[in-house]
Design a protein around this motif. Structure first.
Motif, short mmCIF file in Angstrom:
data_model
loop_
_atom_site.label_atom_id
_atom_site.label_comp_id
_atom_site.label_asym_id
_atom_site.label_seq_id
_atom_site.Cartn_x
_atom_site.Cartn_y
_atom_site.Cartn_z
N MET A 135 0.83 -1.21 0.00
CA MET A 135 0.00 0.00 0.00
C MET A 135 0.86 1.26 0.00
N LEU A 136 0.44 2.23 -0.76
CA LEU A 136 1.21 3.47 -0.82
C LEU A 136 1.07 4.24 0.49
N TYR A 137 2.10 5.03 0.81
CA TYR A 137 2.07 5.80 2.05
C TYR A 137 1.15 7.00 1.95
N ASN A 138 0.87 7.45 0.75
CA ASN A 138 -0.09 8.55 0.62
C ASN A 138 -0.96 8.30 -0.61
N GLN A 139 -2.15 8.88 -0.60
CA GLN A 139 -3.07 8.69 -1.72
C GLN A 139 -2.52 9.37 -2.97
N PRO A 140 -2.68 8.72 -4.13
CA PRO A 140 -2.25 9.39 -5.36
C PRO A 140 -3.14 10.60 -5.66
N PRO A 185 0.42 15.92 2.62
CA PRO A 185 1.83 15.69 2.29
C PRO A 185 1.97 14.35 1.59
N GLY A 186 3.00 14.19 0.80
CA GLY A 186 3.19 12.90 0.12
C GLY A 186 4.16 13.04 -1.03
N VAL A 187 4.46 11.91 -1.65
CA VAL A 187 5.34 11.92 -2.82
C VAL A 187 4.46 11.81 -4.06
N TYR A 188 4.59 12.77 -4.95
CA TYR A 188 3.75 12.84 -6.14
C TYR A 188 4.62 12.98 -7.39
N CYS A 216 10.03 12.33 5.23
CA CYS A 216 9.60 13.71 5.36
C CYS A 216 8.12 13.92 5.04
N SER A 217 7.60 13.18 4.08
CA SER A 217 6.21 13.37 3.68
C SER A 217 5.25 12.64 4.62
N TRP A 218 5.79 11.86 5.54
CA TRP A 218 4.95 11.12 6.48
C TRP A 218 5.41 11.42 7.90
N ALA A 219 5.71 12.70 8.10
CA ALA A 219 6.32 13.15 9.35
C ALA A 219 5.24 13.43 10.41
N PRO A 220 5.60 13.46 11.69
CA PRO A 220 6.92 13.13 12.21
C PRO A 220 7.17 11.63 12.23
N ALA A 221 8.43 11.29 12.09
CA ALA A 221 8.78 9.88 11.93
C ALA A 221 9.72 9.40 13.03
N VAL A 222 9.60 8.12 13.30
CA VAL A 222 10.42 7.48 14.32
C VAL A 222 10.95 6.19 13.72
N GLN A 223 12.17 5.83 14.08
CA GLN A 223 12.69 4.52 13.71
C GLN A 223 13.05 3.77 14.98
N TYR A 260 8.34 4.14 11.58
CA TYR A 260 6.97 4.45 12.00
C TYR A 260 6.67 5.85 11.47
N HIS A 261 5.56 5.97 10.75
CA HIS A 261 5.22 7.25 10.13
C HIS A 261 4.09 7.95 10.88
N ASP A 262 4.00 9.28 10.70
CA ASP A 262 2.91 10.09 11.26
C ASP A 262 2.67 9.76 12.73
N VAL A 263 3.73 9.76 13.50
CA VAL A 263 3.63 9.32 14.90
C VAL A 263 3.12 10.46 15.79
#
Lengths: 436, 173
Positions: free
Chosen positions: A1-6, A257-260, B128-135, B141-144
């Motif tokens: 699954m993608l981390y963000n919606q397209p 936010p996301g990669v596009y 960065c796009s799923w921040a804040p992040a933890v490892q 772990y994203h969007d924590v």
């Protein structure tokens, strides 16, 4: 699954297989145009391959934006030394998280791009230098490489062509500096990641002092699409002299936010508003870092620009690595400058004194400033110190630290002044700084 | 020095990747994977890596000092890394770091007495796009949120494995 919606505005070329089931597997790849570009390239001469890449207008996606075909043409193909292909997967520019996805979802696309690069210069060995923090991607890459060997895509007889190409992953161990090409090569050779003096550039004396093509992950990943559909097709996706699409990493104060993946030249304001869903909480936009932390910040009124190398350069910043960091009206720009400088002070490898000392002193100055103990003369000092770092180091880390600082001070002088005379930071909420 | 058969096999594979006269290239991969098994970069590990790669112990030691992921002292079984770089900072990375310190009673690069948890404020980890992040170790772990971080640390302290902590989901595997 993608981390963000397209997003419907995306033009999916490099990311077109991301949502397929088992997109990592060679079966999925082969069923979706996989290794067809390589088949084509194997029937072409080295000059034809390089010309096709030149025609595509592809420019290095690591940040510098150097034309890829031209870079490949610098490799002395007649040299008796072995040639190497090295992939820079040491993604660590703050704001950038695209190479992670390219490897995670489509590792074979990268392998195919690398083998084609090998054909362009007669290389028989490639290495993928992956940052140590991306351990799970080393496993993804190793599985994909094993699959490619099992199918005869890699090995002593690449797809029955009689040509050799071998590929292996390589783990880093945590150092931003190793994202710089010559430091990466030092690190690859088992040494401290200090940069080398250039010239000679890696094209002539790179990996083991041999001719080397060294590009970013995304650059290699763009190569199969160029050979599948032609250089002209790829060039036509972007803006003049800026071929193709690129993976923009939207982060910070945006709703989505996301990669596009968007065409080169896509308008930055549209990217923030229509792709990123606008600034969070209905707040006003204050500033944007357009290409990772080393790129000079743009004020909100400077953001109506096309996101390609030349347009962003004309706005006195850089397209960089595609990390678009959005900051709202409540962001303290002194704090932002300070956090970025703390990063560079931490990551400076210490090889060149202007960078080692400059980043450390800028960190001290900015810390003092943010704590309300700055003096008016410090504003000038910060600018002077930064300007004296520019161009005085082996690698661009010194510049990467100085350029954004100069922009922060020049464009947001009022905010620096607001911190003077022991006044508390006017942006209380973003006033949180952390000792590193 | 003896390693597990798995690590021995890995080292052998590493050494085969590079040209015969360029084994020194295996130094960093061997150090980081060796550290995972040994717990830290010990003198013994340095000597062993040097011996197998043809580098001198001094050449290996100077490499150890350069890279932020290589460390001479053992870290916790679970090394919790919180990013506070610009993209994370903008969306609560600093607050997350403060929460991590408060919750564990640990500071930057400190390890709990029982050796279970260590804490580090880290630079950009590429989320960065799923921040804040933890490892935690190598898992992302994203969007924590601070609440999720609390539950993660509670779970680890209670002896659970990261994947058994339902409130937070690892994104990488």
């Amino acid at each position: 699954m993608l981390y963000n919606q397209p997003n419907p505005l995306e033009v999916k070329v490099l990311s077109r297989r991301f949502t397929l089931p088992n997109s990592q597997s060679i079966e999925t790849y082969l069923a979706n145009d996989g290794y067809k570009a390589l088949e084509k390239a194997l029937g072409m001469t080295q000059d034809q391959i390089i010309d096709e890449v030149k025609a595509s207008g592809l420019r290095g996606r690591g940040g510098a934006g150097f034309p890829t075909g031209l870079k490949w043409s610098f490799v002395p193909r007649q040299s008796p030394k072995p040639k190497y292909i090295v992939v820079n997967a040491d993604e660590s520019e703050p704001g950038t998280c695209k190479d992670r996805l390219l490897i995670e979802y489509d590792p074979h696309q990268l392998i195919e791009g690398v083998i084609i690069a090998g054909q362009a210069v007669g290389a028989e060995q490639g290495y993928i230098y992956i940052r140590g923090e991306y351990r799970y991607l080393i496993d993804v890459m190793d599985r994909a490489i094993d699959e490619a060997y099992a199918r005869g895509v890699l090995g002593d007889n690449v797809m029955g062509s009689g040509r050799k190409f071998h590929l292996a992953s390589h783990s880093g161990a945590g150092a931003y500096e190793c994202g710089e090409e010559s430091a990466l090569l030092e690190s690859f050779e088992g040494k401290r990641g200090n940069p080398r003096i250039r010239p000679p550039f890696p094209a002539v004396a790179g990996c083991y002092q041999s001719p080397t093509i060294l590009n970013n992950v995304e650059t290699f990943c763009a190569v199969p699409a160029i050979f599948l559909n032609g250089g002209a097709y790829f060039a036509g996706l972007g803006s003049p002299k800026n071929g193709g699409t690129r993976l923009f990493c939207l982060s910070g104060h945006v709703n989505k936010p996301g990669v596009y993946e968007l065409p080169m030249g896509f308008n930055l304001m549209r990217m923030i508003n229509e792709v990123g869903g606008g600034v969070r909480g209905g707040k006003k936009l204050k500033a944007v870092i357009p290409g990772g932390s080393s790129c000079p910040v743009l004020k909100a009124d400077e953001c109506d620009i096309a996101m390609d190398y030349d347009s962003v350069a004309a706005a006195k910043s850089m397209l960089g690595s595609g990390g678009v960091v959005v900051m709202d009206e409540d962001t303290c720009m002194v704090n932002a400058a300070l956090r970025i400088m703390k990063f560079y002070a931490h990551e400076s490898c210490g090889w060149c004194i202007p960078c080692r000392e400059g980043t450390t002193w800028l960190k001290k100055l900015l810390t003092r400033f943010h704590e309300g103990m700055g003096q008016r003369s410090d504003i000038v000092l910060i600018g002077d110190l930064s300007k004296n770092m520019l161009g005085r180091t082996f690698c661009p880390l010194g510049d990467a630290a100085a350029m954004p600082t100069i922009a922060f001070v020049e464009k947001f002088k009022d905010e620096f002044e607001a911190h003077l005379d022991g006044k508390p930071c006017p942006y209380e909420k973003s006033n949180r700084m952390v000792a590193a | 020095m003896t390693f597990s058969p798995e690590l021995e096999a890995r080292f052998e594979k590493f050494l085969a990747k590079y040209p015969a006269d360029r084994k020194r290239s295996a130094v960093i991969p061997m150090l980081i994977y060796g550290q995972d098994e040994v717990g830290a970069i010990t003198d013994e590990l340095i000597n062993e890596v040097a011996k197998r790669t043809g580098a001198t112990p001094l050449q290996v030691t100077e490499v150890v000092g350069f890279y932020s992921m290589l460390h001479r002292k053992p870290q916790g079984k679970y090394h919790v890394q919180v990013c506070t770089n610009i993209s994370c900072l903008l969306v609560g990375g600093a607050e997350l770091w403060e929460q991590a310190c408060k919750k564990t009673g640990l500071g930057h690069k400190e390890t709990s007495k029982d050796g279970l948890i260590s804490l580090e404020e880290v630079e950009c980890m590429g989320a960065c796009s799923w921040a804040p992040a933890v490892q935690v170790n190598y898992d992302f772990y994203h969007d924590v949120t601070p609440e999720q971080l609390d539950k993660l640390i509670d779970g680890l302290a209670a002896g659970k494995k990261p994947e058994q902590i339902a409130e937070v989901t690892k994104v990488s595997c």
